[in-house]
Scaffold this active site. Structure first.
Site, PDB file in Angstrom:
ATOM      1  N   ARG A  46    -143.718  10.035 -42.719  1.00  0.00           N
ATOM      2  CA  ARG A  46    -144.174  10.453 -44.054  1.00  0.00           C
ATOM      3  C   ARG A  46    -144.649   9.236 -44.843  1.00  0.00           C
ATOM      4  NH1 ARG A  46    -139.600  13.736 -43.541  1.00  0.00           N
ATOM      5  NH2 ARG A  46    -138.341  12.426 -44.919  1.00  0.00           N
ATOM      6  N   LYS A 136    -145.517  16.732 -62.849  1.00  0.00           N
ATOM      7  CA  LYS A 136    -145.901  18.100 -62.479  1.00  0.00           C
ATOM      8  C   LYS A 136    -144.668  18.970 -62.300  1.00  0.00           C
ATOM      9  CE  LYS A 136    -146.666  20.069 -58.335  1.00  0.00           C
ATOM     10  NZ  LYS A 136    -147.232  20.324 -56.988  1.00  0.00           N
ATOM     11  N   GLU A 177    -147.901  23.972 -64.163  1.00  0.00           N
ATOM     12  CA  GLU A 177    -148.501  24.688 -63.031  1.00  0.00           C
ATOM     13  C   GLU A 177    -147.858  26.060 -62.805  1.00  0.00           C
ATOM     14  OE1 GLU A 177    -148.249  22.686 -59.238  1.00  0.00           O
ATOM     15  OE2 GLU A 177    -149.400  24.225 -58.226  1.00  0.00           O
ATOM     16  N   LYS A 219    -152.471  23.541 -64.765  1.00  0.00           N
ATOM     17  CA  LYS A 219    -152.859  23.603 -63.343  1.00  0.00           C
ATOM     18  C   LYS A 219    -152.700  25.041 -62.878  1.00  0.00           C
ATOM     19  CE  LYS A 219    -151.725  21.678 -58.798  1.00  0.00           C
ATOM     20  NZ  LYS A 219    -151.453  20.447 -58.076  1.00  0.00           N
TER      21      LYS A 219
HETATM   22  P1  13P Z   1    -152.537  23.232 -52.971  1.00  0.00           P
HETATM   23  O1  13P Z   1    -153.841  22.665 -53.499  1.00  0.00           O
HETATM   24  O2  13P Z   1    -152.334  22.996 -51.516  1.00  0.00           O
HETATM   25  O3  13P Z   1    -152.333  24.648 -53.406  1.00  0.00           O
HETATM   26  O4  13P Z   1    -151.377  22.408 -53.651  1.00  0.00           O
HETATM   27  C1  13P Z   1    -151.442  22.116 -54.992  1.00  0.00           C
HETATM   28  C2  13P Z   1    -150.097  21.815 -55.487  1.00  0.00           C
HETATM   29  O5  13P Z   1    -149.851  20.778 -56.023  1.00  0.00           O
HETATM   30  C3  13P Z   1    -149.038  22.833 -55.335  1.00  0.00           C
HETATM   31  O6  13P Z   1    -147.982  22.526 -56.189  1.00  0.00           O
END
Ligand code: 13P
Length: 341
Positions: A46, A136, A177, A219
């Site tokens: 990773r 986030k 998000e 988001k």
């Molecule tokens: P994806 O663009 O793969 O949906 O992932 C965005 C993301 O940060 C999910 O939390």
């Protein structure tokens, strides 16, 4: 942290010709993606992968900020340079995933609530000290029979708002998000309804928790039919439904909108973003860009396969998707860009 600094960071995150790279997969998600392409699921792999991403030449031309996972923000390159420093030196603003994942919501079969509020003020202070500028938090909303429920939408909106307020208090721009999942066979109309309701409740709660809209980035997911729906809408219909939904629910004061890709194909994720910026550029009150994980990284992961010999080619694949999406941010993406690899 003064308000102007947070606003400036938020603006820089959605600057013209740039977008965000979500590389904050948790260990579990990261391992699942590695397993699919036969890469050993070790801490070291990773780390190598995250080094490959952040050292990709010219990445900072297209990527404004990178969302890191806790493990990554503490790691270094093979020769000992902190990965967060690699990002900063590449002109990429470092951010951090703050939620601790979506768990089953009690009393609501099939629905989730995102956890991570306990101790969050102290965690924010630590990440700010390490150099993070934004954060986030992802809430997951599922469409199904009789869901999403009000209980799920309210619980997640509450958590997102408390998180965002704590971020702003502690000196981080908050990426908020609420992901309405593409899983299922629902129509685009059902997705529209669920997304509108999600955003309506979310912005009500953000207001209640005194979140400063100018210091946050939304988001969202796009308004799109479920993966298993036989009727998939055209690029223009998705763009129009998504923009209509956001115009009706998202205050103009929000610093920017940066979409997740949610399992769309790489090319559709670029095409949808592009169509929004081409067709609605005169009426969008916020910058509209990307914050993709899979739709930027997947080709690179598949090329890399965990082998040192493939690093350069993997970085090229990563840069290609970053470039395509950066063009889409400006409404300048075209199908021809895909063949010009
Ligand atoms: P994806 O663009 O793969 O949906 O992932 C965005 C993301 O940060 C999910 O939390």
């Amino acid at each position: 942290m003064d308000a102007q600094t947070l606003e400036n960071t938020a603006k820089a995150m959605v600057a013209p010709g740039k977008g965000l790279l979500a590389m904050d997969e948790s260990t579990g998600t990261s391992n699942q993606r590695f397993e699919k392409v036969g890469i050993p699921t070790t801490v070291e792999k990773r780390r190598e992968y995250r080094e490959l991403i952040l050292t990709a030449p010219r990445l900072g031309e297209f990527i404004s900020g990178a969302i890191l996972f806790d493990e990554t923000i503490r790691q270094t390159t093979e020769d000992g340079k902190p990965l967060i420093k690699v990002a900063i030196d590449a002109g990429i603003i470092p951010g951090i995933k703050l939620d601790t994942g979506a768990k089953d919501l009690a009393g609501h079969p099939g629905e989730k609530v995102t956890e991570g509020l306990d101790g969050l003020r102290d965690r924010i202070a630590e990440y700010v000290q390490m150099g993070a500028k934004f954060a986030k938090w992802r809430a997951v909303i599922t469409i199904g029979k009789d869901i999403p429920s009000l209980g799920c939408l309210e619980a997640n909106a509450h958590a997102l708002s408390r998180y965002a307020a704590l971020c702003q208090e502690g000196g981080l721009v908050a990426i908020v998000e609420p992901e309405v999942l593409m899983d299922g066979d629902h129509s685009i109309e059902r997705c529209y309804e669920a997304t509108e309701k999600t955003l309506h409740i979310l912005f009500d709660r953000l207001y209640t928790q005194r979140v400063v809209l100018e210091q946050m980035i939304l988001k969202p997911s796009m308004v799109i039919a479920g993966k298993d729906c036989p009727q998939q809408a055209s690029v223009d219909v998705v763009a129009e439904a998504t923009v209509t939904c956001l115009l009706r629910t998202v205050p103009a004061a929000v610093a920017g909108v940066a979409f997740l890709s949610g399992g769309q194909t790489n090319e559709l994720a670029s095409a949808h973003l592009n169509a929004m910026n081409v067709r609605f550029k005169d009426i969008l009150p916020w910058p509209v860009t990307f914050s993709y994980a899979r739709a930027i990284q997947q080709p690179a992961l598949e090329v890399w396969k965990g082998e040192e010999a493939n690093i350069k080619e993997a970085q090229k694949a990563l840069l290609h998707r970053a470039r395509c999406n950066a063009a889409a941010r400006n409404g300048e993406y075209s199908q021809e860009m895909e063949s010009a690899v």
